[in-house]
Design an enzyme around this catalytic site. Structure first.
Site, PDB file in Angstrom:
ATOM      1  N   GLU A  11       0.565  -1.332  -0.108  1.00 51.69           N
ATOM      2  CA  GLU A  11      -0.044  -0.254  -0.101  1.00 51.69           C
ATOM      3  C   GLU A  11       0.530   1.062   0.361  1.00 51.69           C
ATOM      4  O   GLU A  11       0.581   1.940  -0.571  1.00 51.69           O
ATOM      5  CB  GLU A  11      -1.160  -0.006   1.500  1.00 51.69           C
ATOM      6  CG  GLU A  11      -2.008   0.994   1.352  1.00 51.69           C
ATOM      7  CD  GLU A  11      -3.407   0.687   2.217  1.00 51.69           C
ATOM      8  OE1 GLU A  11      -2.798   1.824   2.823  1.00 51.69           O
ATOM      9  OE2 GLU A  11      -3.666  -0.508   2.389  1.00 51.69           O
ATOM     10  N   ASP A  12       2.119   0.720   0.847  1.00 50.41           N
ATOM     11  CA  ASP A  12       2.793   2.229   1.299  1.00 50.41           C
ATOM     12  C   ASP A  12       3.905   2.605   0.532  1.00 50.41           C
ATOM     13  O   ASP A  12       4.229   3.333   0.154  1.00 50.41           O
ATOM     14  CB  ASP A  12       3.176   2.027   2.060  1.00 50.41           C
ATOM     15  CG  ASP A  12       2.345   2.243   3.518  1.00 50.41           C
ATOM     16  OD1 ASP A  12       0.716   3.296   2.654  1.00 50.41           O
ATOM     17  OD2 ASP A  12       2.095   2.442   4.148  1.00 50.41           O
TER      18      ASP A  12
END
Length: 752
Positions: free
Chosen positions: A103-104
Site C-alpha cells: 500500500e505504501d
C-alpha cells in the site's frame, strides 16, 4: 579556600545519535518479537521472518508515523499483538510485518508472491486497501471493508491481522488530528469491535471499545477511569474477601484452579450508566471474578457445575442472571457458566466459571479454536464458528449489492446475543436475537424459506414475522403459491435470509431500475439538467431519501416517485442555487472554500460565525449546543450538518463517509439560544411541577418550548424541551433541578 567551579553543558542530541537510538530500538522490538514467536517456530520459519523484517525495514526506510516515530515500529507492533494477544503463528508474523508494504511503497503483490509465496501474498492482498478513483456517492471505506471481508472465507488470518493493526492504530491515536481520530474511532466501533466480539476476541473487543470512548467522549472516559482508580484499593480488598472462602473450599476439594478478579471495562460501565440512566456509583456489578479450572475434556461440564454449587453455598445467586453457555455455547464458540451473586456487604459480583480450554477460546477467540483443532482437541461445541464462516461464504456470493449494503448486512450478522430454538425433531438451532419464524425457515433450507406461509410454535399457529424466544419448537408451514416480497426484508435479521430474498427479488428489481433510469433521463432532459452525471442522480437519491442510486431509480420505475416529484427536485435545486451558498462534495472541497472565505490557513468550520457562503445547519437527530464536542458532515444535498460526536448516527457516518467529515467548533456567541431536551424522573408530590418551572423560568430565565409530565403510581417522568446558550448553561440548570425534592434523576436526551 576557593575552588574552581566547572559547568557541564548537556550536548544536544545530533541526528546521528537519534538515528542510532532508533536503530537500537528497532532491533530491540524485533528481538522481543522473535522471543515471543520462538515456541511456535518450525524449520525455516526464523529465516523467512528475518527476510520479512528486512524487506519491511527497507521498504519503510525514511518513512515516519504521525507521531514522528519510524514507520517500522508499527508493523513490528502489529506482529507483536498478533503473537501475544491473539496467538497467531509464523505465517501471520510475516504478513503483519509486510502488511503495509504494497500500500505504501513501490512493491507489488507479485513481488510478495515471488519472495514469500502464494499464501502470504493472498493475505497481504486482503489487507491492502483498494486504490483508484471511486464513483461519486460510493464509500471507499465500505469498498475496502468488502475487499477485506471477501478474504474471510479463504483465510480468517486476514481479519485477525487487521484487528491487530486496528488495535495498534487505536493505541497510538493521540498523534492524529481530531477529525482523523473521530473517523478511525467510529470505524472501529462500527465494524472492528463487533468483528472482534464475533471471533471471540473479548479482551481486544473491550480495549477497542474503551479506546473509542477515550477519543469520542474524553471527559466521560477520564471521569470513569479516575473513579475506578480511586476505588482500586477498596475493590481489591473486597474481591480478596469475596474469594477467600471459595478458594479454601476448592483447595480442600482438590481442584486445580486459578481465580482472577477484574473490574468491568470503562465502556461497559458507561453503557450501563447510559442504558439505566444511573451514575457511576449505582452501577451494581462493577466487580467480576473468573474461576478457571484445569481438568480433562470429558469432565469439564461436571466440574464447572460442581464449582457453581460451591459458590452458591456461600453466596446467594440472582436467579435471573444465570447464563449457561456450557450446555449451549454462543455461536462464536464461547463457553462459560455465568452467575451474579450477592456478597456479604450487599454488592453484586459476577462470577464466571470455565476451564482452561474455554478461557483460551474466550481470550484468543478463533485463533485458539484453530490451535485446539490442529491438536485434535476440537470440542463438539466449537463448531459454531465454522458454521458462521460458512454463513459468511453464502453471503459473499451475492455480488450485486452495493458496498455499503454489503457491510450493513455483514454487521447484522455480527450479533451479540443468540436465541436457542428447536426443530420438530428436537434438533437445536442457534439464531441471532430478534430472528423470526421466516429466518428459521431459511436456516432449515432456502426452498422452505422461499415458500414459507407461517409456522406452528409449540403447536400454536403464528405468522412468518413471529419473533423467536428461547426454547420455542417450530414447524414451518409452506405453500407452492407463496413467493418472497419486499416486506419480508423488514423483519428478517439473518444475512442468509436477506441474501436469498434479495436474490429472488433481483430480476423484478433490475427491470424497475432500468425503467426508472429511462424515466429520469427523459425527465432531466426536459428540465434541461444533464442526466449523465452521477452527481445529479446522487443528489436526487438524497433528496428522495433513498439509500442508494439504484433504490431511487427503482422507486421511480415502480411509480413510488412520480414525474411531478422530479420537477419538485429541480425547483428546490434552483432555489438553493439562488441562495448564493456554496455546495460541497467532500471535506477537501470545503477546506479549499473555507480558506478563501476566511482568508486564513484554516480548515475549521466556526459555528456561529456569519459566513454567508457556507451552508450549514444543526442536525435534528442530536440537537448540538455550544460546548458539545461536534463535527461537520458534508451531505449530498443539504449542505453541511453539525452533529455531536456522541450522536447515534455519528458512527455510521464516519465509518462509511470519512472523506466528508470536517472539523468544527463553536464560537462564543452567548446571545444565541439552542434547543435541548431534559428528561426528569422521580417521586410525585404536590407542587413539584411548579418548583421545576420556577427554576427554569424565574431563576435561570430559560425559555421552554414544551413540557410533558406523566405520573403512574406515584412515580413521575417528564420531558422538557427548552432553549439554552451552551452546555455550561445546561449543566447549571440540571444541577439545580437535581436538588428539587422528589427528583431522582435529570438526563439530557437528543431527539425532539
Amino acid at each position: 579556600m576557593q575552588t574552581d567551579s566547572v559547568t557541564i553543558e548537556s550536548q544536544p542530541i545530533t541526528e546521528q545519535d537519534r538515528a542510532e537510538q532508533e536503530r537500537r530500538e528497532i532491533l530491540r522490538k524485533y528481538r522481543k518479537l522473535l522471543r515471543s514467536i520462538k515456541p511456535m517456530l518450525k524449520d525455516g520459519d526464523a529465516k523467512i521472518i528475518k527476510k520479512a523484517f528486512n524487506t519491511a525495514a527497507e521498504a519503510h526506510k525514511g518513512m515516519r508515523r504521525k507521531s514522528g516515530e519510524p514507520y517500522i515500529y508499527h508493523p513490528l507492533a502489529v506482529a507483536q499483538i498478533a503473537v501475544d494477544e491473539i496467538g497467531l503463528g509464523p505465517t501471520s508474523v510475516v504478513c503483519a510485518l509486510l502488511h503495509d508494504v504494497v500500500e505504501d511503497t513501490d512493491m507489488e503483490i507479485e513481488d510478495i508472491e515471488r519472495e514469500f509465496g502464494y499464501k502470504v501474498a493472498k493475505i497481504i492482498d486482503g489487507l491492502t486497501k483498494i486504490s483508484g478513483v471511486f464513483e461519486y456517492g460510493t464509500s471507499q471505506q465500505a469498498e475496502n471493508f468488502r475487499k477485506m471481508l471477501l478474504t474471510l472465507s479463504d483465510d480468517v488470518r486476514v481479519i485477525l491481522i487487521k484487528l491487530s493493526d486496528r488495535l495498534h492504530n487505536m493505541r497510538t491515536l493521540a498523534s492524529m488530528a481530531r477529525n482523523g481520530q473521530l473517523k478511525i474511532a467510529s470505524e472501529t466501533m462500527y465494524l472492528y469491535a463487533p468483528l472482534a466480539h464475533r471471533l471471540g476476541l473479548y479482551a481486544i473487543k473491550s480495549e477497542l471499545e474503551d479506546l473509542y470512548l477515550k477519543y469520542t467522549d474524553p471527559d466521560i472516559y477520564k471521569s470513569i477511569a479516575e473513579k475506578l482508580k480511586q476505588t482500586k484499593a477498596a475493590r481489591e480488598k473486597f474481591i480478596a474477601d469475596f474469594i477467600a472462602p471459595i478458594e479454601k473450599n476448592l483447595r480442600d476439594e482438590g481442584y486445580d484452579f486459578i481465580i482472577k478478579g477484574r473490574p468491568k471495562s470503562i465502556y461497559s460501565i458507561w453503557k450501563k450508566m447510559q442504558k439505566q440512566k444511573i451514575p457511576f456509583e449505582e452501577v451494581y456489578d462493577k466487580f467480576a471474578i473468573r474461576i478457571i479450572l484445569r481438568t480433562d475434556l470429558d469432565k469439564e461440564k461436571t466440574a464447572c457445575w460442581q464449582v457453581y454449587s460451591i459458590v452458591t453455598d456461600y453466596y446467594t445467586p440472582n436467579p435471573d442472571r444465570l447464563r449457561d453457555w456450557i450446555s449451549t455455547p454462543r455461536a462464536n464458540g464461547y463457553e462459560s457458566l455465568h452467575t451474579t451473586a450477592m456478597s456479604k456487604t450487599g454488592q453484586w459480583v459476577e462470577v464466571q466459571i470455565r476451564t482452561q480450554r474455554m478461557d483460551d477460546i474466550a481470550e484468543k477467540g478463533y485463533a485458539a479454536h484453530w490451535k485446539y483443532k490442529e491438536n485434535g482437541q476440537i470440542h463438539e461445541n466449537e463448531k459454531g464458528v465454522e458454521h458462521w464462516i460458512q454463513e459468511v461464504r453464502q453471503m459473499l456470493e451475492n455480488e450485486d449489492v452495493s458496498a455499503i449494503e454489503f457491510v450493513d448486512d455483514f454487521r447484522m450478522n455480527l450479533f451479540n446475543e443468540e436465541v436457542f430454538v428447536f426443530t420438530p425433531k428436537g434438533e437445536l438451532k442457534v439464531l441471532p436475537a430478534g430472528a423470526t419464524a421466516l429466518d428459521f425457515a431459511f436456516d432449515i433450507h432456502t426452498e422452505i424459506g422461499m415458500r414459507c406461509l407461517g409456522a406452528k410454535v409449540n403447536q400454536k399457529l403464528v405468522p412468518i414475522n413471529y419473533i423467536l424466544h428461547n426454547g420455542d419448537q417450530l414447524e414451518i408451514l409452506t405453500s407452492s403459491k407463496q413467493k418472497p416480497s419486499e416486506d419480508w426484508l423488514k423483519f428478517v435479521v439473518t444475512s442468509k435470509a436477506r441474501a436469498k430474498i434479495k436474490e429472488s427479488l433481483k430480476e423484478e428489481y433490475r427491470q424497475f431500475v432500468s425503467e426508472g433510469k429511462d424515466i429520469v433521463a427523459q425527465r432531466l432532459k426536459k428540465l434541461k439538467l444533464d442526466p449523465n452525471t452521477h452527481e445529479i442522480v446522487n443528489q436526487m437519491r438524497a433528496f428522495f431519501d433513498a439509500k442508494t442510486p439504484q433504490e431511487f431509480l427503482y422507486k421511480v420505475g415502480k411509480g413510488i416517485i412520480s414525474k411531478t416529484d422530479i420537477k419538485r427536485f429541480k425547483n428546490e435545486k434552483v432555489q438553493r442555487a439562488t441562495n448564493n451558498k456554496k455546495e460541497f462534495n467532500d471535506a477537501k472541497s470545503f477546506e479549499v472554500e473555507i480558506k478563501k472565505v476566511r482568508g486564513v490557513d484554516s480548515d475549521m468550520l466556526l459555528i456561529g460565525e456569519d459566513m454567508d457562503k457556507i451552508d450549514y445547519e444543526l442536525a435534528k437527530c442530536c440537537n448540538p449546543i455550544p460546548g458539545d464536542d461536534v463535527f461537520g458532515f458534508v451531505t449530498v444535498n443539504e449542505g453541511i450538518k453539525i452533529h455531536r460526536t456522541t450522536c447515534p448516527n455519528a458512527v455510521g457516518l464516519m465509518s462509511n463517509y470519512g472523506y466528508r467529515i470536517i472539523k468544527a467548533k463553536w464560537t462564543s456567541q452567548k446571545e444565541l439560544a439552542f434547543l435541548a431536551g431534559l428528561r426528569l424522573t422521580g417521586i410525585d408530590r404536590v407542587g413539584l411541577v411548579n418548583d421545576v418551572t420556577k427554576i427554569i423560568s424565574n431563576e435561570l430565565k430559560v425559555n421552554m418550548r414544551s413540557i410533558k409530565i406523566e405520573t403512574n403510581d406515584g412515580i413521575f417522568e417528564g420531558n422538557i424541551m427548552l432553549f439554552v446558550n451552551d452546555t455550561e448553561h445546561l449543566d447549571t440548570l440540571m444541577k439545580k433541578l437535581n436538588r428539587v425534592p422528589g427528583i431522582v434523576n435529570v438526563t439530557r436526551f437528543d431527539n425532539q
